[in-house]
Design an enzyme around this catalytic site. Sequence first.
Site, PDB file in Angstrom:
ATOM      1  CG  HIS A  33      -0.532   3.376   4.101  1.00  0.00           C
ATOM      2  ND1 HIS A  33      -1.016   2.244   3.932  1.00  0.00           N
ATOM      3  CD2 HIS A  33      -0.109   3.324   6.034  1.00  0.00           C
ATOM      4  CE1 HIS A  33      -0.127   1.673   4.850  1.00  0.00           C
ATOM      5  NE2 HIS A  33       0.353   1.903   6.012  1.00  0.00           N
ATOM      6  CB  CYS A  43      -1.020  -0.385   1.192  1.00  0.00           C
ATOM      7  SG  CYS A  43      -1.610  -1.548   1.354  1.00  0.00           S
TER       8      CYS A  43
END
Length: 354
Positions: free
Chosen positions: A128, A69
């Site tokens: 993130h 990710c």
Amino acid sequence: VLWVALFAVGMGAGARGADKPNIVILLADDLGYADLGCQGCRDIPTPHLDSLAVNGVRCTDGYATHSVCSPSRAGLMSGMYQHRFGFEHNSGPERYAAENFGLPKTIPTLAEKLEAAGYATGMVGKWHIGFKEGLRPHERGFDFHFGFLSGARTYLPGVADSDPLVRNGQPVNDEKEYLTDAFAREAAAFIERSEGQPFFLYVAFNAVHGPLEATPEYEKRFPGIADRKRKTYAGMLSAMDDAAGRVLATIREMGQEENTLIFFYSDNGGPTGQTTSRNDPLRGYKGQFFEGGIRVPFLIQWKGKLPAGSVYREMVMGFDVRATALAAAGIPKDTSLAHLVTDGPVGAGTSQLD
């Protein structure tokens, strides 16, 4: 039909002042290559996401910029290979992350570039790529952010989670909706607020990343799926499809469909064992650099500019999303998919669109 010709027409129109196109990126999380109807999925209908393929271009060889990710999202926002600035691994939860974790401030994000060009910029969802002050979405070019900063959190309202929801850096403690539904609500509201100004909207879903959590209403859509894990996964994917549908419907209701360039892909391949995602017929899964870890569903729609129902069989990547968005906005320098198609992989000068 030559895609390059239509893309050139679209970019020429898009670069003229008030006619700059809106740009929307819908990013799935851990979606497998075969998880959409247009990619061969048969047990989980995804009509809204499939509509992007019907009305636009399906890229058969689309790739994320990494197999996990954080680095993948850093590649999208920066337009650079992650290892060029030491961003090669996931952070883990914020409380365990390195002090300096995040996309360096010396590297402009796509949002910062578009904001400087006069765009309203909004982000909804999972960031993130930075936790500390100065590295959060509302400090990296987004006028508005609603979502969370870490890699995963609960989807369910009223459940305590150590990674809080935030709105422009401030905690949100009163969310009552299933998280994917909340993201749809906030994304639609941003589009409505942006009337009269070109907008950039980045919807970074955490669906269909774990934890496996769906509402009973979503799971009830799949009475024929006996596997408990697969049923929940189906509900999560269906919720994301509905959320994408709400974004598309809002764009349509605002009369902006032919002035909006829309991208959809996944940050990496599916982690099949954990979630039941499917990467068929590819080998491997999330975290690996086999095809199943990095080759993902990849769809592009720009009604009236890109030929509907087309299939593009050359390689494209997350970097191309950033570069093409900038080119469409009339921002020079970055190489775009238009150039990729023009030059061809061997300078052939022809499109590979079917």
